[in-house]
Design an enzyme around this catalytic site. Structure first.
Site, PDB file in Angstrom:
ATOM      1  CB  VAL A 249      -4.205   4.514  -2.070  1.00 18.07           C
ATOM      2  CG1 VAL A 249      -5.845   4.621  -2.477  1.00 18.07           C
ATOM      3  CG2 VAL A 249      -3.916   6.183  -2.847  1.00 18.07           C
ATOM      4  CG  HIS A 250      -2.915   2.647   4.153  1.00 23.00           C
ATOM      5  ND1 HIS A 250      -1.433   2.317   3.783  1.00 23.00           N
ATOM      6  CD2 HIS A 250      -2.734   3.928   4.384  1.00 23.00           C
ATOM      7  CE1 HIS A 250      -0.796   3.137   4.247  1.00 23.00           C
ATOM      8  NE2 HIS A 250      -1.362   4.131   4.492  1.00 23.00           N
ATOM      9  CG  ASP A 251      -8.788   1.648   4.198  1.00 23.87           C
ATOM     10  OD1 ASP A 251      -7.785   1.139   4.762  1.00 23.87           O
ATOM     11  OD2 ASP A 251      -9.864   1.863   4.871  1.00 23.87           O
TER      12      ASP A 251
ATOM     13  CB  THR B 236      -1.058   0.034   1.087  1.00 25.16           C
ATOM     14  OG1 THR B 236      -0.270   0.180   2.706  1.00 25.16           O
ATOM     15  CG2 THR B 236      -1.850  -1.188   1.052  1.00 25.16           C
TER      16      THR B 236
END
Length: 317
Positions: free
Chosen positions: A241-243, A196
């Site tokens: 932009v993890h999720d 991520t």
């Protein structure tokens, strides 16, 4: 091809909002429920924020099942990431609250029931601490065979954590639950900071979303606080932009490189929340704590040049 029946377990959260709204613009998935958990905000606020997102997406028929306020060990989780997401989870934009009726079942019961009703079809995307998923396994011992897959945003294997050098936030949010879930079966996938941190939206990307599609202005507005956090913490003019990256792994796993291994989560000590994988490349001389664990799939690389624009496109629709 049949749509993926998707439950999103979430603590919205700016990047949770990105992932959920991108999902509503994705024909590959059918969101059959949101379940809420502590993390970026406390659980009751996560539930409130879920209704804000459903209203924005004009999807108020999607059920929202509220999850645990406590960690698996029974301790109440009090620390939240308000310094990353704002006091109310949406970058201190203070969105108007939306009246919604919570599902009669708890999040854990909702997940277990959905998997029982649709065996082999349901994917759970866990965007916060995995307490609800651990509790669902306890509710239904057959859940490991009934869920199609659990995709977890969490962990750090080749990089530092983002709460401290050892631990990533979601895993540290409930290490006991994370370790328990790692023991449950071969249908678990982990999308960690290792990948991520390779997918970014720049401040220009976020500004360009304003006025575009159903969600562009909302995402642009709430992201200002988020990008400012990354500017101060990492010295970049962008955000990781993890999720949304974890969501991309649900419907485009081919854009990731996966490695099978056995994962243990440390549940005590200075490195509490650390994820350690046995890569299973050698035969050990004696049994160890990883020996009897099932294989899980860990993302070790991502085609960021394809994932980032794909997600931006979904948010601009």
């Amino acid at each position: 091809m049949a749509k993926i029946k998707l439950i999103i377990d979430t603590d919205p959260g700016i990047d949770d909002a990105m992932a959920i709204l991108a999902a509503f613009n994705s024909p590959e998935v059918e969101i059959i429920g949101l379940t809420t958990i502590f993390g970026n905000v406390r659980t009751p606020m996560a539930t409130q924020n879920a209704f804000v997102l459903l209203n924005l997406a004009q999807q108020m028929q999607v059920p929202v099942a509220e999850g645990s306020c406590d960690q698996l060990n029974g301790l109440t989780k009090t620390r939240v990431a308000d310094f990353v997401h704002g006091a109310e989870g949406f970058g201190n934009t203070y969105q108007q609250l939306v009246e919604g009726k919570k599902h009669s079942l708890t999040a854990a019961q909702f997940i277990a029931n959905a998997a029982s009703e649709h065996p082999g079809e349901v994917v759970v995307l866990a965007l916060g601490p995995v307490t609800n998923i651990a509790l669902a396994y306890k509710v239904d011992p057959q859940l490991r065979t009934r869920l199609k897959e659990v995709v977890i945003l969490g962990g750090a294997f080749q990089s530092n954590g983002n709460v401290n050098p050892a631990a990533e936030a979601n895993i540290l949010g409930d290490p006991d639950a994370a370790d328990y879930v790692m023991e449950q079966g071969n249908n678990v996938r982990l999308v960690s900071l290792d990948v991520t941190h390779q997918v970014e939206f720049t401040s220009k990307d976020m500004d360009a979303l304003h006025g575009r599609g159903r969600f562009g202005s909302f995402i642009s507005d709430i992201s200002k606080f988020y990008i400012e956090y990354y500017r101060k913490s990492y010295g970049v003019d962008s955000c990781f932009v993890h999720d949304p990256t974890a969501f991309a792994a649900v419907f485009r796993p081919d854009l990731f490189t996966w490695q099978a291994g056995k994962v243990l989560v440390l549940t005590e000590g200075v490195a509490r929340g650390m994820t350690i994988m046995d890569h299973c490349v050698r035969n050990w001389a004696a049994p160890h704590a990883w020996s009897d664990r099932p294989l899980v799939q860990v993302a070790v690389a991502v085609q960021a040049d394809k994932v980032a624009p794909m997600l931006l496109e979904r948010l601009a629709m």
